[in-house]
Write a protein that holds these residues in place. Structure first.
Motif, PDB file in Angstrom:
ATOM      1  N   UNK A   7       0.873  -1.174   0.000  1.00  0.00           N
ATOM      2  CA  UNK A   7       0.000   0.000   0.000  1.00  0.00           C
ATOM      3  C   UNK A   7       0.910   1.224   0.000  1.00  0.00           C
ATOM      4  N   UNK A   8       0.841   1.985  -1.081  1.00  0.00           N
ATOM      5  CA  UNK A   8       1.591   3.235  -1.169  1.00  0.00           C
ATOM      6  C   UNK A   8       0.717   4.377  -0.668  1.00  0.00           C
ATOM      7  N   UNK A   9       1.235   5.137   0.278  1.00  0.00           N
ATOM      8  CA  UNK A   9       0.570   6.399   0.638  1.00  0.00           C
ATOM      9  C   UNK A   9       1.074   7.439  -0.340  1.00  0.00           C
ATOM     10  N   UNK A  10       0.165   8.000  -1.110  1.00  0.00           N
ATOM     11  CA  UNK A  10       0.537   8.843  -2.238  1.00  0.00           C
ATOM     12  C   UNK A  10      -0.037  10.235  -2.028  1.00  0.00           C
ATOM     13  N   UNK A  21      -1.617  -5.352  -5.662  1.00  0.00           N
ATOM     14  CA  UNK A  21      -1.484  -6.798  -5.457  1.00  0.00           C
ATOM     15  C   UNK A  21      -0.656  -7.389  -6.581  1.00  0.00           C
ATOM     16  N   UNK A  22       0.346  -8.178  -6.209  1.00  0.00           N
ATOM     17  CA  UNK A  22       1.106  -8.941  -7.200  1.00  0.00           C
ATOM     18  C   UNK A  22       0.197 -10.044  -7.729  1.00  0.00           C
ATOM     19  N   UNK A  23      -0.077  -9.981  -9.033  1.00  0.00           N
ATOM     20  CA  UNK A  23      -1.072 -10.893  -9.589  1.00  0.00           C
ATOM     21  C   UNK A  23      -0.928 -10.901 -11.102  1.00  0.00           C
ATOM     22  N   UNK A  24      -0.910 -12.085 -11.675  1.00  0.00           N
ATOM     23  CA  UNK A  24      -0.842 -12.239 -13.132  1.00  0.00           C
ATOM     24  C   UNK A  24       0.342 -11.470 -13.731  1.00  0.00           C
ATOM     25  N   UNK A  25       1.454 -11.449 -12.985  1.00  0.00           N
ATOM     26  CA  UNK A  25       2.691 -10.872 -13.512  1.00  0.00           C
ATOM     27  C   UNK A  25       2.788  -9.363 -13.458  1.00  0.00           C
ATOM     28  N   UNK A  26       1.788  -8.718 -12.853  1.00  0.00           N
ATOM     29  CA  UNK A  26       1.811  -7.252 -12.720  1.00  0.00           C
ATOM     30  C   UNK A  26       1.332  -6.884 -11.317  1.00  0.00           C
ATOM     31  N   UNK A  27       1.325  -5.579 -11.041  1.00  0.00           N
ATOM     32  CA  UNK A  27       0.712  -5.092  -9.813  1.00  0.00           C
ATOM     33  C   UNK A  27      -0.676  -4.565 -10.159  1.00  0.00           C
ATOM     34  N   UNK A  28      -1.696  -5.348  -9.824  1.00  0.00           N
ATOM     35  CA  UNK A  28      -3.072  -4.877  -9.951  1.00  0.00           C
ATOM     36  C   UNK A  28      -3.262  -3.774  -8.918  1.00  0.00           C
ATOM     37  N   UNK A  29      -3.849  -2.658  -9.311  1.00  0.00           N
ATOM     38  CA  UNK A  29      -3.807  -1.469  -8.460  1.00  0.00           C
ATOM     39  C   UNK A  29      -5.170  -0.805  -8.325  1.00  0.00           C
ATOM     40  N   UNK A  30      -5.403  -0.329  -7.101  1.00  0.00           N
ATOM     41  CA  UNK A  30      -6.611   0.432  -6.785  1.00  0.00           C
ATOM     42  C   UNK A  30      -6.194   1.657  -5.974  1.00  0.00           C
ATOM     43  N   UNK A  31      -6.801   2.789  -6.261  1.00  0.00           N
ATOM     44  CA  UNK A  31      -6.582   3.999  -5.474  1.00  0.00           C
ATOM     45  C   UNK A  31      -7.709   4.118  -4.450  1.00  0.00           C
ATOM     46  N   UNK A  44     -14.418   0.921   2.283  1.00  0.00           N
ATOM     47  CA  UNK A  44     -13.726   1.972   1.551  1.00  0.00           C
ATOM     48  C   UNK A  44     -13.962   1.802   0.061  1.00  0.00           C
ATOM     49  N   UNK A  45     -14.191   2.935  -0.600  1.00  0.00           N
ATOM     50  CA  UNK A  45     -14.172   2.941  -2.051  1.00  0.00           C
ATOM     51  C   UNK A  45     -12.741   2.669  -2.518  1.00  0.00           C
ATOM     52  N   UNK A  46     -12.599   1.860  -3.552  1.00  0.00           N
ATOM     53  CA  UNK A  46     -11.289   1.599  -4.158  1.00  0.00           C
ATOM     54  C   UNK A  46     -11.483   1.706  -5.666  1.00  0.00           C
ATOM     55  N   UNK A  47     -10.769   2.634  -6.270  1.00  0.00           N
ATOM     56  CA  UNK A  47     -10.941   2.894  -7.699  1.00  0.00           C
ATOM     57  C   UNK A  47      -9.826   2.200  -8.464  1.00  0.00           C
ATOM     58  N   UNK A  48     -10.231   1.294  -9.331  1.00  0.00           N
ATOM     59  CA  UNK A  48      -9.256   0.545 -10.129  1.00  0.00           C
ATOM     60  C   UNK A  48      -8.458   1.525 -10.989  1.00  0.00           C
ATOM     61  N   UNK A  49      -7.129   1.393 -10.926  1.00  0.00           N
ATOM     62  CA  UNK A  49      -6.257   2.212 -11.769  1.00  0.00           C
ATOM     63  C   UNK A  49      -5.364   1.279 -12.582  1.00  0.00           C
ATOM     64  N   UNK A  50      -4.511   1.852 -13.400  1.00  0.00           N
ATOM     65  CA  UNK A  50      -3.743   1.035 -14.336  1.00  0.00           C
ATOM     66  C   UNK A  50      -2.780   0.098 -13.586  1.00  0.00           C
ATOM     67  N   UNK A  51      -2.531  -1.055 -14.193  1.00  0.00           N
ATOM     68  CA  UNK A  51      -1.535  -1.982 -13.654  1.00  0.00           C
ATOM     69  C   UNK A  51      -0.175  -1.288 -13.600  1.00  0.00           C
ATOM     70  N   UNK A 112     -15.060   1.308 -12.724  1.00  0.00           N
ATOM     71  CA  UNK A 112     -13.786   1.089 -12.040  1.00  0.00           C
ATOM     72  C   UNK A 112     -13.922   1.130 -10.522  1.00  0.00           C
ATOM     73  N   UNK A 113     -15.136   1.296 -10.033  1.00  0.00           N
ATOM     74  CA  UNK A 113     -15.347   1.405  -8.589  1.00  0.00           C
ATOM     75  C   UNK A 113     -15.503   0.041  -7.928  1.00  0.00           C
ATOM     76  N   UNK A 114     -14.785  -0.105  -6.832  1.00  0.00           N
ATOM     77  CA  UNK A 114     -14.857  -1.318  -6.032  1.00  0.00           C
ATOM     78  C   UNK A 114     -15.047  -0.909  -4.571  1.00  0.00           C
ATOM     79  N   UNK A 115     -15.441  -1.884  -3.754  1.00  0.00           N
ATOM     80  CA  UNK A 115     -15.395  -1.714  -2.305  1.00  0.00           C
ATOM     81  C   UNK A 115     -14.275  -2.577  -1.756  1.00  0.00           C
ATOM     82  N   UNK A 116     -13.590  -2.026  -0.756  1.00  0.00           N
ATOM     83  CA  UNK A 116     -12.497  -2.745  -0.095  1.00  0.00           C
ATOM     84  C   UNK A 116     -12.752  -2.691   1.397  1.00  0.00           C
TER      85      UNK A 116
END
Ligand SMILES: [Mn+2]
Length: 124
Positions: A7-10, A21-31, A44-51, A112-116
């Motif tokens: 988890x990067x604090x940005x 998350x390390x997954x399928x050879x990339x970092x799957x990412x949510x903001x 928490x809302x988690x917005x899918x962002x680019x790998x 792109x919206x998820x719940x976490x």
């Protein structure tokens, strides 16, 4: 070996936390716009962002002005995780970080919206 997560604090134009998350050879990412929850049931809302590339998992530092995501990035949490189940796009995870520990879910909503959130399951 279990895959890793970070988890990067940005501290960009808008402060957020990037769950990767390390997954399928990339970092799957949510903001995540608010601090990720340590306690169960806090959604928490988690917005899918680019790998991101796997080597970004260790990144900390400054993204210069003018570049996408300009601002300060620090590692807020990291560790290993296990994928407990996958139903459609819904993921149930056992996180073993320094802060985030236990059973968490990522639930797709619209677009792109998820719940976490952490569940009441043990997951450890
Ligand atoms: Mn970010």
């Amino acid at each position: 070996m279990s895959p890793r997560f970070v988890v990067h604090r940005h501290d960009a134009s808008r402060l957020h936390w990037d769950l990767r998350l390390e997954r399928e050879g990339v970092l799957k990412s949510w903001a995540v716009p608010k601090e990720p929850p340590v306690a169960p049931g806090v959604k928490r809302l988690a917005v899918e962002v680019e790998d991101h590339d796997l080597d970004h998992i260790d990144f900390e530092g400054e993204i210069p002005e003018g570049e996408y995501g300009a601002g300060t990035v620090e590692i807020w949490d990291d560790g290993m995780y296990d994928l407990l189940s996958e139903h459609g796009r819904r993921l149930k995870l056992a996180l073993r970080g320094r802060r985030l520990r236990g059973e968490y879910v990522l639930v797709p909503l619209e677009g792109k919206n998820w719940l976490f959130f952490r569940t009441k399951g043990k997951g450890e």
